[in-house]
Design a protein around this motif. Structure first.
Motif, PDB file in Angstrom:
ATOM      1  N   GLU A 121      12.895   6.722   4.713  1.00  0.00           N
ATOM      2  CA  GLU A 121      11.805   6.384   5.600  1.00  0.00           C
ATOM      3  C   GLU A 121      10.361   6.945   4.747  1.00  0.00           C
ATOM      4  O   GLU A 121       9.430   6.021   5.035  1.00  0.00           O
ATOM      5  CB  GLU A 121      12.054   7.267   6.923  1.00  0.00           C
ATOM      6  CG  GLU A 121      12.689   6.846   7.980  1.00  0.00           C
ATOM      7  CD  GLU A 121      12.678   7.685   9.149  1.00  0.00           C
ATOM      8  OE1 GLU A 121      11.649   8.305   9.395  1.00  0.00           O
ATOM      9  OE2 GLU A 121      13.845   7.591   9.857  1.00  0.00           O
ATOM     10  N   ILE A 124       7.709  13.096   8.208  1.00  0.00           N
ATOM     11  CA  ILE A 124       9.165  12.250   7.791  1.00  0.00           C
ATOM     12  C   ILE A 124       9.910  13.311   7.194  1.00  0.00           C
ATOM     13  O   ILE A 124       9.744  13.965   6.216  1.00  0.00           O
ATOM     14  CB  ILE A 124       8.718  11.142   6.964  1.00  0.00           C
ATOM     15  CG1 ILE A 124       7.673  10.173   7.519  1.00  0.00           C
ATOM     16  CG2 ILE A 124       9.958  10.620   6.387  1.00  0.00           C
ATOM     17  CD1 ILE A 124       7.182   9.090   6.377  1.00  0.00           C
ATOM     18  N   CYS A 128      -0.639  10.956   4.666  1.00  0.00           N
ATOM     19  CA  CYS A 128      -1.948  10.852   5.224  1.00  0.00           C
ATOM     20  C   CYS A 128      -2.554   9.659   4.517  1.00  0.00           C
ATOM     21  O   CYS A 128      -2.529   9.473   3.194  1.00  0.00           O
ATOM     22  CB  CYS A 128      -2.851  12.076   5.067  1.00  0.00           C
ATOM     23  SG  CYS A 128      -1.989  13.470   5.564  1.00  0.00           S
ATOM     24  N   VAL A 129      -3.245   8.561   5.243  1.00  0.00           N
ATOM     25  CA  VAL A 129      -3.945   7.683   4.359  1.00  0.00           C
ATOM     26  C   VAL A 129      -5.414   7.668   4.936  1.00  0.00           C
ATOM     27  O   VAL A 129      -5.771   7.692   6.138  1.00  0.00           O
ATOM     28  CB  VAL A 129      -3.264   6.041   4.924  1.00  0.00           C
ATOM     29  CG1 VAL A 129      -4.193   4.963   4.366  1.00  0.00           C
ATOM     30  CG2 VAL A 129      -1.780   6.121   4.729  1.00  0.00           C
ATOM     31  N   ARG A 146      -3.139   7.615  -0.811  1.00  0.00           N
ATOM     32  CA  ARG A 146      -2.280   8.630   0.242  1.00  0.00           C
ATOM     33  C   ARG A 146      -2.173  10.013  -0.186  1.00  0.00           C
ATOM     34  O   ARG A 146      -1.880  10.125  -1.473  1.00  0.00           O
ATOM     35  CB  ARG A 146      -0.641   7.801   0.172  1.00  0.00           C
ATOM     36  CG  ARG A 146      -0.593   6.695   0.815  1.00  0.00           C
ATOM     37  CD  ARG A 146       0.583   5.821   0.590  1.00  0.00           C
ATOM     38  NE  ARG A 146       0.903   4.681   1.344  1.00  0.00           N
ATOM     39  CZ  ARG A 146       0.194   3.675   0.919  1.00  0.00           C
ATOM     40  NH1 ARG A 146      -0.100   3.401  -0.114  1.00  0.00           N
ATOM     41  NH2 ARG A 146       0.727   2.463   1.631  1.00  0.00           N
ATOM     42  N   ALA A 189       7.369   4.294   3.745  1.00  0.00           N
ATOM     43  CA  ALA A 189       5.917   4.620   4.137  1.00  0.00           C
ATOM     44  C   ALA A 189       5.057   4.654   3.106  1.00  0.00           C
ATOM     45  O   ALA A 189       3.829   4.189   3.119  1.00  0.00           O
ATOM     46  CB  ALA A 189       5.959   6.033   4.972  1.00  0.00           C
ATOM     47  N   ALA A 223      -6.252  10.265   7.411  1.00  0.00           N
ATOM     48  CA  ALA A 223      -5.541  10.379   8.621  1.00  0.00           C
ATOM     49  C   ALA A 223      -3.732  10.409   8.464  1.00  0.00           C
ATOM     50  O   ALA A 223      -3.239   9.525   7.797  1.00  0.00           O
ATOM     51  CB  ALA A 223      -5.688   8.856   9.464  1.00  0.00           C
ATOM     52  N   CYS A 224      -3.510  11.427   8.935  1.00  0.00           N
ATOM     53  CA  CYS A 224      -2.102  11.837   8.897  1.00  0.00           C
ATOM     54  C   CYS A 224      -1.197  11.190   9.782  1.00  0.00           C
ATOM     55  O   CYS A 224      -1.324  11.191  11.024  1.00  0.00           O
ATOM     56  CB  CYS A 224      -1.554  13.211   8.793  1.00  0.00           C
ATOM     57  SG  CYS A 224      -2.736  14.003   7.408  1.00  0.00           S
ATOM     58  N   ARG A 225       0.056  10.540   9.376  1.00  0.00           N
ATOM     59  CA  ARG A 225       0.995  10.221  10.261  1.00  0.00           C
ATOM     60  C   ARG A 225       2.071  11.106  10.542  1.00  0.00           C
ATOM     61  O   ARG A 225       1.918  12.313  10.147  1.00  0.00           O
ATOM     62  CB  ARG A 225       1.705   8.862   9.722  1.00  0.00           C
ATOM     63  CG  ARG A 225       0.786   7.879   9.176  1.00  0.00           C
ATOM     64  CD  ARG A 225       1.369   7.014   8.034  1.00  0.00           C
ATOM     65  NE  ARG A 225       0.680   5.755   7.852  1.00  0.00           N
ATOM     66  CZ  ARG A 225       0.865   4.865   6.852  1.00  0.00           C
ATOM     67  NH1 ARG A 225       1.948   4.665   6.403  1.00  0.00           N
ATOM     68  NH2 ARG A 225      -0.016   3.694   6.494  1.00  0.00           N
ATOM     69  N   ALA A 226       2.965  10.789  11.617  1.00  0.00           N
ATOM     70  CA  ALA A 226       4.125  11.562  11.873  1.00  0.00           C
ATOM     71  C   ALA A 226       5.111  12.230  10.953  1.00  0.00           C
ATOM     72  O   ALA A 226       5.006  11.466   9.621  1.00  0.00           O
ATOM     73  CB  ALA A 226       4.809  11.062  12.821  1.00  0.00           C
ATOM     74  N   TYR A 251       4.327  14.769   5.173  1.00  0.00           N
ATOM     75  CA  TYR A 251       3.126  14.161   5.881  1.00  0.00           C
ATOM     76  C   TYR A 251       2.413  13.133   4.949  1.00  0.00           C
ATOM     77  O   TYR A 251       1.806  13.752   4.142  1.00  0.00           O
ATOM     78  CB  TYR A 251       2.455  15.207   6.433  1.00  0.00           C
ATOM     79  CG  TYR A 251       3.083  16.333   7.243  1.00  0.00           C
ATOM     80  CD1 TYR A 251       2.718  16.138   8.918  1.00  0.00           C
ATOM     81  CD2 TYR A 251       3.916  17.123   6.846  1.00  0.00           C
ATOM     82  CE1 TYR A 251       3.533  16.979   9.498  1.00  0.00           C
ATOM     83  CE2 TYR A 251       4.523  17.977   7.616  1.00  0.00           C
ATOM     84  CZ  TYR A 251       4.286  18.173   8.872  1.00  0.00           C
ATOM     85  OH  TYR A 251       4.845  18.959  10.065  1.00  0.00           O
ATOM     86  N   HIS A 279       0.501  21.711   8.732  1.00  0.00           N
ATOM     87  CA  HIS A 279       2.084  20.821   8.103  1.00  0.00           C
ATOM     88  C   HIS A 279       3.067  22.057   7.702  1.00  0.00           C
ATOM     89  O   HIS A 279       3.056  22.671   6.915  1.00  0.00           O
ATOM     90  CB  HIS A 279       1.474  20.181   6.799  1.00  0.00           C
ATOM     91  CG  HIS A 279       0.632  19.114   7.127  1.00  0.00           C
ATOM     92  ND1 HIS A 279      -0.896  19.652   6.902  1.00  0.00           N
ATOM     93  CD2 HIS A 279       0.556  17.782   7.435  1.00  0.00           C
ATOM     94  CE1 HIS A 279      -1.613  18.461   7.189  1.00  0.00           C
ATOM     95  NE2 HIS A 279      -0.775  17.364   7.457  1.00  0.00           N
TER      96      HIS A 279
END
Length: 311
Positions: free
Chosen positions: A304, A299, A290-291, A226, A308, A294-297, A288, A278
Motif C-alpha cells: 500500500e 499505512i 503527507c502531500v 511527499r 501511495a 496534508a497527511c493521509r491515513a 504517514y 504520528h
C-alpha cells in the motif's frame, strides 16, 4: 613457425619484474607535488553520494563511511565559535569556509540523516543552515554570497549561481533549505530558498542549461512533494520493510523523517514538532504520507505504501 610463447604465469612474472624495474628507475627522479589536503565542500559531496548509495543499494558500509567522514568534519574542521573551516592537512584545519562548504556539507548531512535517522545529524544540519544564513545571505537582493560577511574585506562579494562541474553553492543551499523545511515543518526556510530563485530568475530564463541543478531544485520547490513520517521500532522487520519500499524507488520529491516508538521520540519531536501526532498503529510500524503538508491515513502494509508513493 610460431615462436614459443611463455605461459601465463611466466608472462605475469616477466611483467612484474619489468614493473619493478621501471618503478626503481622512477624513484631516482624528483616526485611531483602531491595534493593531499581534505576539503569540506568536496567531502560534503562524497558524504551525500555515499549516504544515498547506502540507501539505494542497501549497503550499510557506504552509510558508515559517510558517517565517519561527517563526524570528522564536524569535529575537526570547526572554528571556536562553531563555524566551519575549509581545509584540513597534516593535522591542521584552516582557511575560512565559503558557501560551498556549508551548502555541500548540509546536503551530505541531510542524506546521512535519511540513511541512519540519527536526530543529532539532522540537528547539525539545521544548525549549519542557520549559520549559513547568518554569514552568507544577502537580505536585500536574495541569494547567498560566496564569502562570509565576517570574512576578509573584499572589493566585491560575488555570488555564484551557475552550475558547472559541481553545482553552485546557491543551488545546493536552496535545496538544503527546502528539504529541511519539509523535514521539520519550518516554513521560514522555504521563504529564504524562494529568494534564491528570484535573485537569478532572469539569468535562468536566458540560459537555462547553465542552471541545471537550480532547475532541479525549482522542480522540488514546485512539487508536488511527499513528506513521509515513519513511526516504529527502528530494527523491527515491519519498520525495515516500510523503509525498503521508500528507499527502493527514485523519488526526488520525497523526504523521510523517522519517529522511533517508545521513549526515544523527544529529540525528533523537538526538531519536528508536527511529528508528535504520528505513532505506530496498534503496535505496528506505520508510514504517514503527507502531500504538501496534508497527511493521509497511516499505512502499515508495504504494498500500500508503494502505491501511495506512485499515486
Amino acid at each position: 613457425n610460431i615462436p614459443h610463447l611463455p605461459s601465463l604465469e611466466a608472462s605475469d612474472d616477466l611483467l612484474e619484474k619489468a614493473r619493478r624495474s621501471l618503478f626503481e628507475h622512477r624513484t631516482m627522479r624528483e616526485r611531483p607535488l602531491l595534493d593531499d589536503k581534505g576539503l569540506t565542500d568536496w567531502n560534503g559531496l562524497m558524504i551525500a553520494a555515499l549516504a544515498r548509495g547506502g540507501q539505494a543499494f542497501d549497503e550499510p558500509r557506504y552509510a558508515e563511511a559517510a558517517d565517519r567522514a561527517a563526524r570528522f568534519l564536524l569535529e575537526r574542521l570547526r572554528r571556536s565559535d562553531g563555524g566551519l573551516l575549509h581545509r584540513f592537512r597534516e593535522g591542521e584545519a584552516g582557511i575560512e569556509a565559503h558557501l560551498d562548504d556549508y551548502a555541500f556539507l548540509i546536503w551530505g548531512l541531510i542524506e546521512l540523516y535519511e540513511a541512519l535517522f540519527d536526530p543529532e545529524i539532522l540537528e547539525e544540519a539545521l544548525g549549519l543552515a542557520e549559520d549559513m544564513q547568518r554569514r552568507f545571505l544577502d537580505p536585500k537582493r536574495g541569494g547567498f554570497f560566496f564569502t562570509p560577511e565576517d570574512g576578509e574585506a573584499l572589493i566585491v562579494r560575488k555570488k555564484e549561481f551557475s552550475d558547472a562541474a559541481v553545482p553552485s553553492g546557491n543551488s545546493v543551499a536552496a535545496l538544503d533549505l527546502l528539504r529541511l523545511a519539509r523535514l521539520t515543518g519550518r516554513s521560514g526556510l522555504e521563504s529564504v530558498a524562494a529568494e534564491v530563485f528570484r535573485a537569478v530568475g532572469g539569468g535562468v530564463r536566458r540560459f537555462p542549461s547553465a542552471f541545471t541543478f537550480l532547475l532541479a531544485t525549482l522542480d522540488f520547490a514546485l512539487g508536488p512533494t511527499r513528506e513521509v513520517v515513519v513511526a516504529g521500532v527502528p530494527d523491527h522487520p515491519e519498520t525495515q520493510a516500510l523503509l525498503r519500499v521508500l528507499r527502493s524507488r527514485f523519488s526526488p520529491g520525497k523526504v523521510v523523517l523517522f519517529r522511533p516508538s517508545g521513549r526515544d521520540t523527544a529529540a525528533v519531536d523537538r526538531l519536528a514538532p508536527y511529528a508528535q501526532q504520528h505513532d505506530p498503529v496498534n503496535g505496528r510500524a506505520a508510514a504517514y504520507v503527507c502531500v504538501e503538508h496534508a497527511c493521509r491515513a497511516p499505512i502499515t502494509d508495504p504494498q500500500e505504501l508503494a502505491q501511495a508513493l506512485e499515486g
